[in-house]
Design a protein around this motif. Structure first.
Motif, mmCIF file in Angstrom:
data_model
loop_
_atom_site.group_PDB
_atom_site.id
_atom_site.type_symbol
_atom_site.label_atom_id
_atom_site.label_comp_id
_atom_site.label_asym_id
_atom_site.label_seq_id
_atom_site.Cartn_x
_atom_site.Cartn_y
_atom_site.Cartn_z
ATOM 1 N N UNK A 134 -10.607 3.597 10.043
ATOM 2 C CA UNK A 134 -9.249 3.730 9.414
ATOM 3 C C UNK A 134 -9.369 5.105 8.770
ATOM 4 N N UNK A 170 -3.298 9.103 1.275
ATOM 5 C CA UNK A 170 -2.753 7.919 0.610
ATOM 6 C C UNK A 170 -2.064 6.953 1.273
ATOM 7 N N UNK A 171 -2.302 6.961 2.968
ATOM 8 C CA UNK A 171 -1.896 6.122 3.616
ATOM 9 C C UNK A 171 -3.278 5.778 4.482
ATOM 10 N N UNK A 172 -2.959 4.701 5.464
ATOM 11 C CA UNK A 172 -4.001 4.032 6.206
ATOM 12 C C UNK A 172 -3.725 4.438 7.469
ATOM 13 N N UNK A 190 -5.155 3.274 11.197
ATOM 14 C CA UNK A 190 -6.025 2.534 12.079
ATOM 15 C C UNK A 190 -6.315 3.300 13.388
ATOM 16 N N UNK A 192 -6.054 7.450 -1.732
ATOM 17 C CA UNK A 192 -6.064 6.342 -2.318
ATOM 18 C C UNK A 192 -7.065 5.293 -1.400
ATOM 19 N N UNK A 250 -5.583 0.894 -0.330
ATOM 20 C CA UNK A 250 -4.877 0.041 1.101
ATOM 21 C C UNK A 250 -6.144 0.081 2.112
ATOM 22 N N UNK A 253 -7.503 -3.487 3.640
ATOM 23 C CA UNK A 253 -7.470 -3.808 5.054
ATOM 24 C C UNK A 253 -8.732 -4.193 5.594
ATOM 25 N N UNK A 263 5.460 12.278 1.884
ATOM 26 C CA UNK A 263 6.670 11.599 1.349
ATOM 27 C C UNK A 263 7.816 11.938 2.454
ATOM 28 N N UNK A 270 -2.510 -5.359 9.278
ATOM 29 C CA UNK A 270 -3.227 -5.589 7.572
ATOM 30 C C UNK A 270 -2.950 -3.958 6.945
ATOM 31 N N UNK A 271 -3.175 -3.071 7.727
ATOM 32 C CA UNK A 271 -3.105 -1.611 7.074
ATOM 33 C C UNK A 271 -1.588 -1.167 6.531
ATOM 34 N N UNK A 286 -0.876 -3.543 3.494
ATOM 35 C CA UNK A 286 -1.619 -3.116 2.327
ATOM 36 C C UNK A 286 -0.980 -1.737 1.808
ATOM 37 N N UNK A 287 -0.466 -0.786 2.854
ATOM 38 C CA UNK A 287 0.166 0.313 2.353
ATOM 39 C C UNK A 287 1.682 0.055 1.506
ATOM 40 N N UNK A 316 1.564 -1.791 -1.579
ATOM 41 C CA UNK A 316 0.845 -1.118 -2.828
ATOM 42 C C UNK A 316 1.971 -0.924 -3.945
ATOM 43 N N UNK A 328 10.692 5.027 3.786
ATOM 44 C CA UNK A 328 10.003 5.942 3.040
ATOM 45 C C UNK A 328 8.504 6.418 3.700
#
Lengths: 688, 153
Positions: free
Chosen positions: A140, A144-146, A148, A172, A175, A179, A551, B117-118, B121-122, B125, B152
């Protein structure tokens, strides 16, 4: 070094069952039967040899049956060898692993061995070498995002590493950790491992709670950090002091932050308005401190203008430049609604003195057309408003317009409470305090005014004295309405609420020409206050032009077109975008912005829009999260921090379940069963 | 992968009736459509309950992501459930759970599962998003809130 562990240790309670053959054997021995027999002399001779053999067989059977149960129980308990040499290099007990790779801005930090991200990539290659094809390995990429990187074999994952690059977003971990945890908890593999390859800056761990449960999961934190942090960042660039107007000087505020442990006295700084340099100087910043610098400049043209601040090169270049786009309106139109000239006199005079384009209307003359032409609307002591005008004002504010409501003598309190304020600024008018015209008793503002854009440059520090208020309404704020300024006795004087994109403010005392409620319109306080207030109210109408990296951006269309536009990123990549209707407004759907700098939209062969993307100032902070915090997050689980001089395999493999023995134990049990059956059978046949 | 893709068939249940963990899980699993993706709902429920026995999937902040892998699932599927009153789900923070995102996937496939899942979770949040979801008036409203939030990211 070896060790023996059990994947299902609870099954070992079944070993008590191994006592059953012995118990049965002992119980059978006591059951001797006496048989009458004529002559035992012959038997005694025979017995001596045969009984010895029978007893021996019984003991052998007893041992076999005991071992059979022991092996069966062991098979279900899944014994495994742990340790680096347990089964070759990586073991054959399956492993489920999630590797979190920090790709945030701070990973771009430069060191003699390459950037932190390049070093991390080497660490990830080492980690991948610890797995076999049957292992479940997930990577991963986190900021601020994930992101995979699934559906790929180990070979493909290894090949992809070279293509990774650090991004510009802040970290961050939450998340990504959630996961990973959820995924690992589902896995049936004996080994469950989490790897965190990161600079472990504390910012990324701030949102992670201590309540996640990591039981049964080995956590390996692999920090990649510089030995000494040497970084200064441009944390903020903005104009202060109200409205930007062509030809009128404005103050630029720049904030620099020194993230180093040592002071920096040599930071070169330049600022540009469009491409014209407006500042060049050297900044001195204390260790772990910040410094604000100010400069004055005069906008010469209206429209969207770019402000850019640059500092000298250091080990983290990504935060050395910051761009902001500010709007310089051509002319601001203010509509003053009042039923008599006395009501609007002082306010319209003040607005005209500040060069606003002022229009005055009575409340019954306001139309949609008049409202749509105004950036800011003032209601001056208006007694009542029709439902249609209230509705139009609500639309005006929702779409970013400003509204100032000034209470006065003619105000119908009940109508305001039930119709106007309930729609535009949640608050209740309670009563009138004081006596209009009675100048001997009055309220005043406290000497220290709050720090708010509406009150900048009007501080009561000797330059201005507080106006005297002989009468005012007592107003109770409700909902999200806030009191911005109160009288010295604590009663709210100026209240604010936000409706949609616009601001609404309420002033509780009259600005009429009779000056019977207060002397504010003739005080030195009035003109700068009205100027600031109008500038503040219009700020919703001036569209936002600065965004954070990561953003999703939608820009107002600004021009009338249904044709495509070309979006150019700071890296000069071009992308075609098409206008879309979003609600009542057409927009350019820009999408997620991943690079800081100036973004441009071209349409009809000209520049149609301009906006800035900035990095989160928090992303520049490389302060390490404490070990105690990591311990708190991962609790009693097996947490290992792999130091820079350690090989990852030297830490991981000794802890991993290696070769599993359940198949061997089961095969052994089957073998013993056959042997037992054979011996038991031969014993029975001989008896016959 | 977007949340709406995971919720194929727009599987959203606003106003769950279950009063405890077991009832909520049964209700969520019963909302899965039996067909090509899910061949036996009871077996899938067993897998979800088994997973829940290991450790609660209530991750705190009013959210639970119950999930299970089963041979009776051929493709990743999900259901979003919302219960405004909240349910004691043995959440990690000990607080009631309002938003339930059930994920079921095949035994031997990890990729789509971890992608889902990712994504969840994102999205979950954001405090605002969670509050909006809990306040959703009906299924259509919840879907509109999700679609708006997905724009977004």
């Amino acid at each position: 070094m070896f060790g023996l562990s059990f994947t299902n240790p609870a099954m070992l309670y079944g070993l008590w069952a191994a006592l059953l053959p012995l118990v049965i054997h002992l119980l059978n021995r006591r059951r001797s039967v006496t048989l009458p027999f004529s002559n035992v002399a012959l038997l005694q001779t025979l017995q001596h040899d045969r009984m010895r053999r029978v007893k021996l067989k019984q003991i052998i059977l007893l041992i076999l049956r005991t071992l059979l149960i022991v092996l069966l129980v062991l098979a279900f308990a899944r014994p495994t060898l742990t340790g680096a040499g347990a089964s070759g290099s990586v073991g054959d007990a399956g492993t489920a692993a999630v590797i979190l790779v920090d790709q945030s801005l701070s990973m771009q930090y430069r060191t003699p061995q390459g950037t932190l991200f390049e070093r991390s990539k080497a660490r990830v290659r080492d980690i991948l070498s610890l797995f076999n094809a049957q292992d479940d390995v997930q990577i991963l990429l986190v900021d601020s995002d994930v992101t995979p990187l699934s559906d790929a074999s180990l070979t493909t994952l290894r090949a992809r590493i070279d293509g990774w690059s650090a991004q510009f977003d802040v970290t961050d971990m939450l998340p990504g950790l959630q996961t990973a945890l959820t995924h690992l908890q589902t896995s049936q593999m004996p080994n469950k491992e989490l790897y965190v390859v990161s600079d472990v800056s504390h910012v990324g761990w701030a949102s992670v709670p201590d309540t996640l449960e990591w039981d049964g999961i080995s956590v390996f934190v692999v920090p990649e950090r510089p030995e000494i942090v040497q970084n200064v960042s441009v944390a903020q660039v903005k104009t202060v002091g109200g409205l930007l107007r062509v030809g009128q000087p404005v103050t630029l505020e720049i904030e620099l932050v020194n993230h180093s442990e040592t002071p920096r006295g040599d930071v070169p700084l330049q600022a540009f308005w469009d491409d014209r340099r407006i500042i060049q100087q050297v900044a001195h910043i204390p260790a772990k401190g910040h410094k604000k610098l100010y400069a004055r400049f005069t906008p010469e043209t209206s429209g969207a203008r770019a402000l850019r601040v640059e500092i000298g090169d250091d080990d983290l270049p990504a935060d050395n430049t910051r761009v902001s786009v500010v709007q310089v309106p051509e002319q601001l139109r203010v509509l003053v609604i009042g039923d008599t000239r006395q009501d609007t006199y002082f306010l319209s005079q003040a607005l005209q003195a500040a060069s606003f384009d002022v229009h005055i209307q009575s409340s019954d003359q306001v139309t949609d057309e008049i409202l749509s032409a105004a950036d800011v609307v003032y209601l001056c002591h208006v007694s009542r408003l029709s439902a249609g005008i209230i509705n139009r004002l609500q639309k005006h504010v929702s779409s970013g317009g400003g509204l100032g409501i000034v209470l006065g003598e003619q105000v119908d309190m009940r109508h305001y409470n039930e119709r106007i304020l309930s729609e535009l600024l949640p608050a209740t008018l309670i009563s009138v305090r004081g006596q209009p015209g009675a100048t001997t008793a009055y309220q005043a503002f406290p000497p220290e005014l709050p720090n708010h854009p509406m009150l900048s440059h009007v501080q009561l520090d000797g330059t201005f004295r507080s106006p005297r208020f002989f009468a005012h309404y007592v107003v109770r704020p409700e909902g999200e309405t806030q009191a911005i300024l109160s009288f010295a006795n604590g009663t709210p004087a100026l209240l604010e609420s936000k409706v949609g994109q616009g601001h609404v403010v309420l002033f509780v005392s009259e600005w009429g020409a009779t000056l019977s409620w207060n002397d504010m319109p003739v005080s030195g306080f009035f003109l700068p206050f009205v100027y600031n207030l109008t500038g503040y109210l219009v700020s919703g109408a001036v569209s936002q032009s600065d965004y954070m990296v990561g953003r999703v951006v939608n820009r107002p269309l600004g021009i009338s077109t249904k044709n495509e536009g070309v979006l150019r990123s700071p890296g000069n990549d071009a992308q075609t975008i098409w206008p879309q209707q979003r609600g009542v407004s057409p927009i350019w759907p820009v999408g997620r912005v991943d690079r800081p700098g100036l973004w441009k939209i071209y349409a009809q062969e000209r520049l149609a829009d301009l906006f800035a993307v900035q990095v989160d100032p928090m992303a520049s902070d490389l302060t390490r999260v404490s070990d105690a915090r990591l311990q708190a997050i991962f609790g009693d689980t097996r947490l290992f921090v792999v130091s820079a001089d350690q090989q990852i395999k030297d830490v991981v493999l000794p802890l991993r379940y290696g070769r599993e023995f359940w198949r061997l134990a089961l095969a052994g049990a089957l073998f013993l069963m056959f042997v037992e059956m054979w011996i038991a059978k031969t014993t029975r046949s001989r008896r016959l | 992968m977007t949340l709406m893709e995971i919720l194929s068939g727009r599987s959203v249940v606003v106003g769950l009736k279950g009063q405890n963990k077991r009832e909520v899980l049964e209700e969520l699993v019963n909302s899965l459509e039996v067909g090509d993706k899910i061949t036996d709902r009871d077996k899938v429920l067993d897998a979800v309950l088994l997973r829940e026995e290991i450790m609660s999937t209530g991750i705190g902040h009013g959210i639970a992501i119950p999930h299970g892998k089963s041979e009776y699932v051929t493709e990743l599927g999900g259901v979003l459930g919302i219960k405004k009153e909240g349910v004691d789900f043995d959440a990690l923070d000990g607080k009631p759970t309002y938003i339930f995102f059930l994920l079921v996937s095949p035994l031997d496939v990890s990729g789509p599962h971890i992608k889902a899942l990712a994504r969840i979770s994102r999205l979950l949040k954001g405090e605002d998003f969670r509050q909006k979801l809990i306040a959703a008036a009906d299924n259509e409203d919840a879907i509109a809130i999700i679609e708006e939030e997905e724009k977004k990211y």
